[in-house]
Enzyme design. Sequence first.
Site, PDB file in Angstrom:
ATOM      1  N   GLU A  56      34.462  38.662   5.037  1.00  0.00           N
ATOM      2  CA  GLU A  56      33.904  38.901   3.708  1.00  0.00           C
ATOM      3  C   GLU A  56      34.375  37.861   2.699  1.00  0.00           C
ATOM      4  OE1 GLU A  56      34.877  43.081   5.396  1.00  0.00           O
ATOM      5  OE2 GLU A  56      35.504  40.989   5.693  1.00  0.00           O
ATOM      6  N   ALA A 157      36.585  34.295  40.335  1.00  0.00           N
ATOM      7  CA  ALA A 157      35.938  33.054  40.733  1.00  0.00           C
ATOM      8  C   ALA A 157      35.457  33.229  42.155  1.00  0.00           C
ATOM      9  CB  ALA A 157      36.906  31.882  40.635  1.00  0.00           C
ATOM     10  N   ALA A 165      37.884  33.436  48.922  1.00  0.00           N
ATOM     11  CA  ALA A 165      38.765  32.612  49.753  1.00  0.00           C
ATOM     12  C   ALA A 165      38.046  32.311  51.060  1.00  0.00           C
ATOM     13  CB  ALA A 165      40.091  33.319  50.034  1.00  0.00           C
ATOM     14  N   LEU A 207      50.262  32.748  36.111  1.00  0.00           N
ATOM     15  CA  LEU A 207      49.578  33.697  35.224  1.00  0.00           C
ATOM     16  C   LEU A 207      49.912  33.481  33.749  1.00  0.00           C
ATOM     17  CD1 LEU A 207      49.848  37.021  37.294  1.00  0.00           C
ATOM     18  CD2 LEU A 207      47.957  35.388  37.217  1.00  0.00           C
ATOM     19  N   THR A 285      41.231  43.830  46.188  1.00  0.00           N
ATOM     20  CA  THR A 285      41.626  45.226  46.393  1.00  0.00           C
ATOM     21  C   THR A 285      41.945  45.903  45.065  1.00  0.00           C
ATOM     22  OG1 THR A 285      42.506  44.713  48.587  1.00  0.00           O
ATOM     23  CG2 THR A 285      43.270  46.756  47.536  1.00  0.00           C
ATOM     24  N   ALA A 287      40.925  44.912  42.109  1.00  0.00           N
ATOM     25  CA  ALA A 287      39.680  44.977  41.338  1.00  0.00           C
ATOM     26  C   ALA A 287      38.855  46.180  41.774  1.00  0.00           C
ATOM     27  CB  ALA A 287      38.884  43.687  41.517  1.00  0.00           C
TER      28      ALA A 287
END
Length: 353
Positions: A56, A157, A165, A207, A285, A287
């Site tokens: 704003e 990916a 893989a 990571l 697994t 996921a």
Amino acid sequence: MATEAELTAMRRAVALAARGALTTPPNPDVGCVVLDAAGRVVGEGWHERPGGPHAEVVALRSAGDAARGGTAVVTLEPCDHTGRTGPCTSALIEAGVRRVVIAVADPNPVAAGGAATLRAHGIDVELGVLQDDAERMNARWLTPFRTRRPFVVWKFAATLDGRSAAADGTSRWITGAQARADVHRLRASVDTVVAGVGTVVADDPQLTARPADEHVPPGQPLRVVVDSDGRTPATARVRDGSAPTWIATADEVGAGADGRVDLAKLLSMLDERGQRYVLLEGGPTLAGAFWRAGLVDRVVGYVAPALLGAGDAVLACAGVTTIGEAIRLDVSDVAVVGGDIRITATPREHRKA
């Protein structure tokens, strides 16, 4: 009732808000368009980063005196408190706008109440204009307030035939350098990165967020290893001290019916720690377990134009046994990143195990 000019302005405000997706966390993505008294666009802006001016304020500065007697169209209820910046309600009142059109009420009790304050100062306020569009755009920020758990993005990916893989276990690198750099920008926007112990043991990832451009994180995201039995090696890179790390075991978090870490409890504990935005990085697994529990809010997939024909699938045991149970997604963005394709999508509904 919102006018056509206001509806058009709100669509523009939603698009503006989305520009801050990588830089505004942990703050909300907000866009604002200012119309003059005749309904013409005279100013616009979006929230770019924490500590920076709110949408704003940016839009009002752009509009200048033309805002007086006009309308501010904003995707989220203007804040009514003083944090690192002053209340947006004060800025709107001082600018002399006569009307404020809002898409979504602010669920944050610290900042809420802006609409009431504006009305108390004689400003006409309309709430709920294109609410669904604005909520989809800002789901990352809204979800924790409504579910008491972080917003979860599953990043993967894969090759064109869905492999993460090769048959011999090698996976570096499926995608190219530009896609990998894009992942680091995505990591830099979240406060938590989650991976399974299988990925840690197999690939030893660090990571951390290591973007090569202006998206340099002020601090590293929390690294969480879902490790039901405490198998994370003492020498694993996730223990290197370059970022905070939590090895989440079933003994600490609690176990589900399968004896493994209860993912819903894990997310609840992250919420209690103030973590609001999770990047789930695998492997297949873990996921699958997140999908079975209905805990994935967005998918960002990097697909390489390559074929393997064998090897690990990108997703395992997601609870799908027949085509009618397929997890259907709505695609919100498709982009070419180097030689790869990035697909961003949202599940049409959360599926519970």
